[in-house]
Scaffold this active site. Sequence first.
Site: not given
Length: 460
Positions: A357, A361-362, A23, A119, A340
Amino acid sequence: MATAAAGGRRRRVLFFPLPYQGHINPMFQLAGLLHARGFSITVFHVRFNAPDASAHPAYDFVSVPDDGMPADSPDTVQATMDHIVSVNRACEAPFRERLAALLERQRARAEDVACLVADSHLLTLLGVARGLGVPTLALRLGSAACFRCLTAFPMLCDKGYLPVQESSQLDAPVVELPPYRIGDLPASSAAAHGQLREVLSRVVTAVTTSSGLILDTFDALEADELAALRRDLAVPVFDVGPLHKLSPAASSSLLRQDRGCLDWLDGQPPASVLYVSFGSLASVSASDLVETAWGIANSGRPFLWVLRPGLVRGAPPSSISLPDGFDAATRGRGVVVSWAPQEEVLAHPAVGGFWTHCGWNSTLEGVCAGVPMLCRPFFADQMGNARYVDHVWRTGVTIDGELQRGKVEAAISTLMGAGEPGAGMRRRALELKNSAAASIGEAGSSSVNVDMLVSLIQSM
Ligand code: UDP
């Protein structure tokens, strides 16, 4: 290009992120974007996971006490809900006090406060700002599809989809909300269902009572879902993603990123490396760690694996031990790091697959890098994101059910092997990467939305 100057007075935008990595990053990226358009920036934050102010010398920071908040990072739906409730509760009074003081100071300066961007989980704090006369915008960190799901949550409960009664129901389609199946919906234990419903309904209220919804997504990725939101919501929707590509802000990483792995990637053949990371919150059992390790080892492919402190439940946070024989089996073929520089890793030409997962964002970072994804979602919106990867965009595969090394090895081979279906996934992943780039190019959908957002903030 729309910029901040309005009648000669500088405008200040206030930010309040939820204190988790997934976030904090996009909120700082949005702050960087607005700062580049001439706005001054103040970031309110709690002490838990406080951002590093020295990485952002141009911004003001205001620390808000978070007395009573649990000290650990949440790794389950229940713990996350408890955290969200306690941030709202703990910060209400001190945020009111600090915001009022800031507004008082601003009156003396040649500067106006334009709005608060908070948020969407911070309904109480958005209300505090409006109570003091500050307009608000809600930043929702998740896909447009996921937000639609939150708006539909009461209907899903009324129709009996939730709470889930039997695991045999998980594969049943949610006919009102394709392509979701019941198991793709955000869910909790039956006992916590009432609390989940309340927490999610507060998110929807945070959005509908604000002056606009900001989403880190882009039109070509979720055209139908965005169109449905625009049809159903009375507030404007700004899809301004991918924010990490639009705004390479100074790092907001809470953990030290091991940049040495980029040198190692430099020495690997193109598209050969599997990058494995489960984000900042998810945790795995000791036995899943063993199956993951042997699945990766047996795949025979080079890998870069993030083993974050605290990733393995029950193991000491600082030392995660891999199974005996793993080192020998993979010597010279892999690198393990504790954190990383993920965006750079994914953009590296040596990376050819991403085991994720499916945090939003990923997922978005994987989309923008054009890499196919091996999805292993844990909780919250991750199952729904995985559904889009493997079913809608068809740029990856999901490993369902019990984690077994054989399944892992087979999934890696599907993802990264020369033939179909991997080749098709890679081709579509590249097409999505190109549409992400187009969305932030001149006259791209997200660029246009950023301009509209800037104009709205100027007018506030
Ligand atoms: N990340 C990183 N280094 C890592 C792993 C993750 O910088 O080794 C970043 C990643 O780029 C992403 C964020 O952490 O921006 C994780 O957010 P996401 O929504 O994917 O998952 P969450 O951590 O919220 O579950």
